[in-house]
Design a protein around this motif. Structure first.
Motif: not given
Length: 97
Positions: A71-83, A86-97
């Protein structure tokens, strides 16, 4: 504290009230990006914080199991363990900056 007494961990046990949940809801409502890491998102009230986030705000969930938050709009899933997620999340945020 008396000698030999058990220390209480700094966590919220099932069935306990979440301290400062109202403050957390206000912060979620003002967020530019909202990130949830390592949760099934079925334990309330904390799981409901995502519903306070503005509709146009980018939201991310990092967890190996996809929680039921369709039900949540603008939601992206990263199907990984936190460790690793979060590496993928960092890369994603740096690409969008």
């Amino acid at each position: 504290m008396r000698a030999g007494a058990q220390l209480r961990p700094n966590i919220v046990w099932f069935g306990e009230a979440v301290p400062l949940i109202e403050v957390a809801a206000r912060i979620a409502a003002a967020s530019d990006i909202f990130l949830v890491v390592g949760t099934s998102m079925v334990v309330y009230p904390a799981a409901g914080l995502i519903d306070f986030v503005p509709l146009n705000t980018r939201k991310y969930v990092v967890d190996p199991n996809k929680p039921d938050v369709l039900h949540v709009p603008n939601l992206e899933f990263i199907a990984e363990k936190a460790s690793t997620g979060m590496v993928k999340m960092k890369r994603l945020l740096l690409e969008q900056a």
